[in-house]
Design an enzyme around this catalytic site. Sequence first.
Site, PDB file in Angstrom:
ATOM      1  N   CYS A 135      -1.861  70.987  52.265  1.00 14.33           N
ATOM      2  CA  CYS A 135      -1.845  70.012  51.169  1.00 14.33           C
ATOM      3  C   CYS A 135      -3.216  69.347  51.028  1.00 14.33           C
ATOM      4  O   CYS A 135      -3.532  68.396  51.753  1.00 14.33           O
ATOM      5  CB  CYS A 135      -0.762  68.967  51.408  1.00 14.33           C
ATOM      6  SG  CYS A 135      -0.705  67.719  50.126  1.00 14.33           S
ATOM      7  N   CYS A 138      -3.055  65.620  50.068  1.00 21.27           N
ATOM      8  CA  CYS A 138      -2.693  64.701  51.162  1.00 21.27           C
ATOM      9  C   CYS A 138      -3.860  64.516  52.129  1.00 21.27           C
ATOM     10  O   CYS A 138      -4.098  63.423  52.630  1.00 21.27           O
ATOM     11  CB  CYS A 138      -1.502  65.222  51.965  1.00 21.27           C
ATOM     12  SG  CYS A 138      -0.219  65.996  51.005  1.00 21.27           S
ATOM     13  N   ASP A 139      -4.580  65.597  52.446  1.00 22.45           N
ATOM     14  CA  ASP A 139      -5.521  65.561  53.563  1.00 22.45           C
ATOM     15  C   ASP A 139      -6.995  65.696  53.181  1.00 22.45           C
ATOM     16  O   ASP A 139      -7.866  65.550  54.040  1.00 22.45           O
ATOM     17  CB  ASP A 139      -5.172  66.679  54.569  1.00 22.45           C
ATOM     18  CG  ASP A 139      -3.775  66.498  55.142  1.00 22.45           C
ATOM     19  OD1 ASP A 139      -3.349  65.330  55.261  1.00 22.45           O
ATOM     20  OD2 ASP A 139      -3.115  67.487  55.446  1.00 22.45           O
TER      21      ASP A 139
END
Length: 314
Positions: A135, A138-139
Site C-alpha cells: 500500500c 499508507c506507507d
Amino acid sequence: MADKIFDCIILGGGPAGLSSALYCARGNLDCAIVDNNAIGGTPVNYSEVENYLGFDKIKGFELSEKFEQHVDNFNVEKFPYEEIMKVDLISPIKTIETQDKILKARTVIIATGARNKKLNIKGEDEFYAKGVSYCAVCDGAFYKDKIVAVVGGGNSALEEAIYLTRFAKKVYLIHRRDEFRADKIVQDRIKHNKKIELILNSNVIEILGKERVEKIKTENTKTNKIKELKIDGIFPYIGIEPNSELFNSQIEQDSFGFIITDETMKTNKDGVYAIGDIRKTPLRQIITAVSDGAIAGVEAARYLMNLKTTTVRK
Ligand code: NAP
C-alpha cells in the site's frame, strides 16, 4: 438480531457493495452491509483516481467517503469490522455468521473484492511491514529521500510508482516483460518521470536485509543474469486474487476463484448475486464495480418482488 430477516445482506463495503446498497435502499429493501474491515473498500488505498466519470482527479479515500456518505442518506445498517466466518447461501433464508453475529437474509450480494497477489519469494513475509508493503498510500511517506522498488506492469504498479516519486528520491519499476499492460496515458507519464528507472524483463527473486529490507536480487528473464539492488522498500503490485474462499463449495467460480454470474449478476444460486472485483468480468474498475452494484440491487428487489415476501418498512 438473530430473528430478523433482512431483504438483502451485502458482503463487502467497497464501491460495488455501496452502490448495490444505494439501489437496494432506493428500492425500499431492508438491507445491511457487512465488511471485515472499514467501509470503503480498496480505493481507500489508491493514491489518485483519474478515470471515474465526473471527477478529473480525486483521492481514493475521498471518493470512497463520498460513496459512503451517499448511502448514509438511507436507512442501511452497516456492520464494519465484522469478520465473516461462515455462510449458508443455499437455503431460501441465507445465513451469514460473523465472530459475534448471525445475520439472516432472503438475498445476498457478494462484493468481497480481491486482495493483492504476493510474489511468494524469500524475504517477502519476513520483511512485511519492515520494508515490504502492498500500500503506497499508507506507507509512501516513510520513504522520504529513500530508494524503493515497485514490481508489476499493470495500472496499479505504474500509478503507485508515480505516487511514490513524491517521497522517494528514486523508484525502480521492475517488470517481468518489456511491455506494460497499464493504460497508455500512465505509461507515458512513467517515461517522463526522471525519478523512475525501469528494470524490464526482470523478476525479483529474493528480498534481503537484517532488521529491515536492504536489497533485492533480480533475475533477467532473457540473460538469466542476477543483479543486486540496494533499496529501502519494495511494493509488489502484481495483480489481484479474489476473496472467494468462503463461497468455494456453494457458489460457482472459474479456475482462478472469480465468481461466475449472468448479466444480471446472479450466481448459480437463487437470490445470490456477485459484483465488483470478485466477479469474472473483462474489466475491473471502480466504475464497473459501481455499475455491477446497481444491476444487482435492482435484481435483488425484482427477485424479492417475485417471491412476494419483501418485508414492509414502517
Ligand atoms: P494487473 O493489471 O493484473 O497487472 C498485474 C501485473 O503484474 C502485470 O503486468 C503482470 O505481468 C505482473 N505480474 C503478475 N504476476 C507476477 C509475478 N508473479 N511476478 C512478477 N510480475 C507479475 O493488476 P493490477 O495493476 O494490480 O490491477 C488489478 C485490477 O485493478 C486491474 O483490472 C486494473 O485495471 C484494476 N485497477 C483499476 C484502477 C481504477 O479503477 N482506477 C486502478 C488500478 C487498478 P504481465 O503483464 O507480464 O502479465
